[in-house]
Design an enzyme around this catalytic site. Structure first.
Site, PDB file in Angstrom:
ATOM      1  N   GLN A 192       1.601 -11.004  13.047  1.00 30.28           N
ATOM      2  CA  GLN A 192       2.321  -9.506  13.332  1.00 30.28           C
ATOM      3  C   GLN A 192       2.847  -9.355  14.481  1.00 30.28           C
ATOM      4  O   GLN A 192       2.619 -10.110  15.618  1.00 30.28           O
ATOM      5  CB  GLN A 192       0.676  -8.854  13.332  1.00 30.28           C
ATOM      6  CG  GLN A 192      -0.126  -8.692  12.342  1.00 30.28           C
ATOM      7  CD  GLN A 192      -1.123  -7.516  12.415  1.00 30.28           C
ATOM      8  OE1 GLN A 192      -1.020  -6.673  12.666  1.00 30.28           O
ATOM      9  NE2 GLN A 192      -2.438  -7.957  11.498  1.00 30.28           N
ATOM     10  N   HIS A 242       4.897 -19.049  27.481  1.00 27.17           N
ATOM     11  CA  HIS A 242       3.647 -19.885  27.068  1.00 27.17           C
ATOM     12  C   HIS A 242       3.058 -19.153  25.595  1.00 27.17           C
ATOM     13  O   HIS A 242       3.382 -18.098  25.690  1.00 27.17           O
ATOM     14  CB  HIS A 242       2.579 -19.963  27.995  1.00 27.17           C
ATOM     15  CG  HIS A 242       2.145 -18.934  28.603  1.00 27.17           C
ATOM     16  ND1 HIS A 242       2.534 -18.070  29.371  1.00 27.17           N
ATOM     17  CD2 HIS A 242       0.863 -18.407  28.452  1.00 27.17           C
ATOM     18  CE1 HIS A 242       1.851 -17.095  29.902  1.00 27.17           C
ATOM     19  NE2 HIS A 242       0.702 -17.278  29.305  1.00 27.17           N
ATOM     20  N   ALA A 277       0.834  -1.265   0.054  1.00 26.22           N
ATOM     21  CA  ALA A 277       0.061  -0.128   0.049  1.00 26.22           C
ATOM     22  C   ALA A 277       0.809   1.108  -0.029  1.00 26.22           C
ATOM     23  O   ALA A 277       0.622   2.248  -0.581  1.00 26.22           O
ATOM     24  CB  ALA A 277      -0.970   0.035   1.333  1.00 26.22           C
ATOM     25  N   ASN A 329       4.287  -2.274   9.275  1.00 29.54           N
ATOM     26  CA  ASN A 329       2.794  -2.470   8.968  1.00 29.54           C
ATOM     27  C   ASN A 329       2.345  -1.175   8.134  1.00 29.54           C
ATOM     28  O   ASN A 329       2.702  -0.126   9.123  1.00 29.54           O
ATOM     29  CB  ASN A 329       1.961  -2.615  10.176  1.00 29.54           C
ATOM     30  CG  ASN A 329       0.511  -3.070   9.742  1.00 29.54           C
ATOM     31  OD1 ASN A 329      -0.124  -2.348   8.885  1.00 29.54           O
ATOM     32  ND2 ASN A 329      -0.160  -3.808  10.315  1.00 29.54           N
ATOM     33  N   LYS A 384     -18.483 -21.024  18.281  1.00 32.22           N
ATOM     34  CA  LYS A 384     -18.793 -20.525  19.275  1.00 32.22           C
ATOM     35  C   LYS A 384     -18.803 -18.981  19.525  1.00 32.22           C
ATOM     36  O   LYS A 384     -17.664 -18.410  19.080  1.00 32.22           O
ATOM     37  CB  LYS A 384     -17.862 -21.342  20.559  1.00 32.22           C
ATOM     38  CG  LYS A 384     -17.570 -20.542  21.893  1.00 32.22           C
ATOM     39  CD  LYS A 384     -18.502 -21.168  23.092  1.00 32.22           C
ATOM     40  CE  LYS A 384     -18.740 -20.322  24.088  1.00 32.22           C
ATOM     41  NZ  LYS A 384     -19.801 -20.705  25.116  1.00 32.22           N
ATOM     42  N   TYR A 441     -24.545 -14.328  27.805  1.00 29.04           N
ATOM     43  CA  TYR A 441     -24.190 -14.606  29.165  1.00 29.04           C
ATOM     44  C   TYR A 441     -22.704 -14.160  29.301  1.00 29.04           C
ATOM     45  O   TYR A 441     -22.130 -13.622  30.389  1.00 29.04           O
ATOM     46  CB  TYR A 441     -24.428 -16.116  29.510  1.00 29.04           C
ATOM     47  CG  TYR A 441     -24.363 -16.353  31.028  1.00 29.04           C
ATOM     48  CD1 TYR A 441     -25.171 -15.932  31.935  1.00 29.04           C
ATOM     49  CD2 TYR A 441     -23.109 -17.016  31.550  1.00 29.04           C
ATOM     50  CE1 TYR A 441     -25.090 -16.259  33.483  1.00 29.04           C
ATOM     51  CE2 TYR A 441     -23.085 -17.120  32.807  1.00 29.04           C
ATOM     52  CZ  TYR A 441     -23.832 -16.760  33.800  1.00 29.04           C
ATOM     53  OH  TYR A 441     -23.894 -17.180  35.230  1.00 29.04           O
ATOM     54  N   HIS A 472       0.831 -15.315   7.635  1.00 33.58           N
ATOM     55  CA  HIS A 472       1.743 -14.230   8.215  1.00 33.58           C
ATOM     56  C   HIS A 472       1.208 -14.252   9.783  1.00 33.58           C
ATOM     57  O   HIS A 472       0.223 -14.764  10.240  1.00 33.58           O
ATOM     58  CB  HIS A 472       1.376 -13.101   7.532  1.00 33.58           C
ATOM     59  CG  HIS A 472       0.052 -12.422   7.679  1.00 33.58           C
ATOM     60  ND1 HIS A 472      -1.085 -13.147   6.876  1.00 33.58           N
ATOM     61  CD2 HIS A 472      -0.491 -11.484   8.563  1.00 33.58           C
ATOM     62  CE1 HIS A 472      -2.030 -12.301   7.244  1.00 33.58           C
ATOM     63  NE2 HIS A 472      -1.828 -11.397   8.125  1.00 33.58           N
TER      64      HIS A 472
HETATM   65  P1  H2U Z   1      -4.267  -9.141   9.234  1.00 38.32           P
HETATM   66  O1  H2U Z   1      -4.914  -9.606   7.963  1.00 38.32           O
HETATM   67  O2  H2U Z   1      -3.962 -10.153  10.032  1.00 38.32           O
HETATM   68  O3  H2U Z   1      -4.851  -7.903   9.679  1.00 38.32           O
HETATM   69  O4  H2U Z   1      -2.833  -8.817   8.526  1.00 38.32           O
HETATM   70  C1  H2U Z   1      -2.483  -8.316   7.381  1.00 38.32           C
HETATM   71  C2  H2U Z   1      -1.735  -6.914   7.853  1.00 38.32           C
HETATM   72  O5  H2U Z   1      -0.946  -6.395   6.838  1.00 38.32           O
HETATM   73  C3  H2U Z   1      -2.703  -5.823   8.113  1.00 38.32           C
HETATM   74  O6  H2U Z   1      -2.440  -5.441   9.506  1.00 38.32           O
HETATM   75  C4  H2U Z   1      -1.070  -4.936   6.729  1.00 38.32           C
HETATM   76  C5  H2U Z   1      -2.313  -4.857   7.166  1.00 38.32           C
HETATM   77  O7  H2U Z   1      -2.447  -3.390   7.845  1.00 38.32           O
HETATM   78  N1  H2U Z   1      -0.703  -4.456   5.266  1.00 38.32           N
HETATM   79  C6  H2U Z   1       0.318  -3.732   5.074  1.00 38.32           C
HETATM   80  O8  H2U Z   1       0.940  -3.317   5.992  1.00 38.32           O
HETATM   81  N2  H2U Z   1       0.485  -3.381   3.966  1.00 38.32           N
HETATM   82  C7  H2U Z   1      -0.329  -3.728   2.738  1.00 38.32           C
HETATM   83  O9  H2U Z   1       0.044  -3.357   1.766  1.00 38.32           O
HETATM   84  C8  H2U Z   1      -1.261  -4.540   2.995  1.00 38.32           C
HETATM   85  C9  H2U Z   1      -1.735  -5.036   4.242  1.00 38.32           C
END
Ligand code: H2U
Length: 380
Positions: A185, A316, A78, A94, A331, A336, A183
């Site tokens: 995080q 753990h 992105a 990220n 689930k 509750y 993947h």
């Molecule tokens: P999740 O599907 O577990 O959210 O993980 C994908 C992550 O990858 C998500 O946190 C990041 C999204 O922000 N991402 C990028 O950093 N750059 C991208 O171009 C696509 C997705």
């Protein structure tokens, strides 16, 4: 009353009928010593007849390489950065981080009911493998070891300054995972988040009272009792914990005292890869589907806490899978659970037995060899 001193919990004796208590038959409360909370186990509800079909959703076709997937080697993300042509793991910042290193401080003048604090950190994404069509149980042991080595490296690197480094994997669309490429995080924060903070308090209180780490004592007990054991090897064990809330929840822990993932020896990383492949194969075999879950590592806090005595901690991993009866019936923690407390029907011992008895060979390997399904009708 909990013998090692959780918070006071009142149970009024409503004087039930004089019948012998059987944990498989009768509802009861179980204590979670890591969260200082209780779960309602309604074992008798398992007697409800359930001969419903074990429907399998059609196997999702995930291409090995998708030119439009931003996590694949050589593709553009992105932020317009191009991924390298990676061959094993690949870590990147990220592009949409929940924590950034330089957020401003909200300031000190606050009403006690409207408190806030500065939150700073970094968020990374780690690809496990260059191929989109594999998952950890289908990867080779050496490839899983590379994932573990990278986890340890990131935990150590970020933990040099940050008090908490949360490694977690959200797997499957059911868990809100947005991308099928294997993947996880890694979020590092300048604060100890609620869950590890609570776990820290509970483990410390136990250690102060018993001079032994809570989870080391627990591992010894479960190794002897065996009824909740799912898989075990020389260094590790995986159990459906006595206090599990999710139907097939697992707790994976080392058998020796280990504070952090970065403290694992080469042998322990190898045996961890073995046990992860085994338990994840059993998960996939349960409903012959790619089993969704959220998993994450908890180890002793880092950053400024590296200088403190953290002997009360034991490394753990928690596995929290949502599925209950089939690959599509989950689930829900609602009603509750949201308004009173967590509740389960299937006992942890029943869940452990079911997982333990599943084959260690992945159903996809059998399918490739043209063999039949393992799936037998479930009576849950
Ligand atoms: P999740 O599907 O577990 O959210 O993980 C994908 C992550 O990858 C998500 O946190 C990041 C999204 O922000 N991402 C990028 O950093 N750059 C991208 O171009 C696509 C997705």
């Amino acid at each position: 009353m909990f013998f090692w001193g959780g918070t006071k919990h009142t149970v009024v004796n409503m004087s039930g009928p004089e019948i012998h208590f059987d944990p498989k038959e009768h509802q009861h409360l179980r204590y979670n010593p890591l969260r200082d909370s209780w779960v309602l186990v309604s074992a008798h509800r398992m007697k409800r007849p359930w001969a419903g079909q074990v429907e399998k959703p059609p196997e999702e076709h995930i291409p090995r390489y998708d030119p439009h997937n931003p996590l694949c080697p050589g593709n553009t993300r992105a932020n317009l950065e191009v991924n390298p042509d990676y061959k094993d793991t690949f870590v990147f910042e990220n592009d949409f981080p929940a924590l950034q290193p330089n957020a401003p401080d909200p300031g000190p003048d606050q009403h006690p009911l409207f408190q806030s604090k500065a939150a700073r950190g970094v968020c990374k994404v780690m690809c496990f493998h260059p191929w989109s069509d594999v998952t950890l149980p289908l990867m080779k042991k050496e490839e899983v070891v590379k994932v573990i080595d990278k986890w340890a490296e990131l935990a150590e690197q970020l933990g040099a300054t940050y008090p908490w480094v949360q490694i977690f994997e959200n797997k499957g669309a059911m868990m809100g995972c947005s991308n099928p490429h294997p993947h996880c995080q890694v979020w590092a924060s300048n604060f100890l988040p609620n869950e590890p903070a609570l776990s820290d308090r509970c483990q410390r209180a136990f250690y102060e009272k018993h001079k032994e780490p809570l989870l080391l004592q627990y591992a010894k007990q479960e190794t002897e009792k065996k009824e909740r054991l799912v898989v075990m090897n020389a260094d590790w064990l995986a159990v459906v914990p006595y206090w599990a809330t999710w139907p097939y929840q697992l707790l994976l822990l080392p058998r020796r005292h280990v504070l952090r993932i970065s403290d694992l020896t080469t042998e322990e990383r190898g045996s961890l890869a073995d046990i992860m492949k085994q338990l994840l194969t059993k998960y996939d075999n349960l409903f012959e589907s790619s089993f969704p879950y959220s998993m994450g590592w908890h180890g002793a806090p880092t950053g400024p806490h590296l200088k403190e005595d953290n002997s009360h901690w034991q490394l753990h991993a928690h596995y929290y899978p949502p599925l209950l009866r089939s690959a599509t019936v989950r689930k829900f923690m609602v009603g509750y659970e949201m308004l009173a407390q967590e509740q389960r029907d299937l006992t942890p011992e029943q869940a452990a037995e079911k997982l333990r008895n599943l084959p260690n060979e992945h159903y996809k390997s059998r399918q490739e060899q043209g063999e039949d399904s393992f799936l037998a009708p479930l009576h849950l």
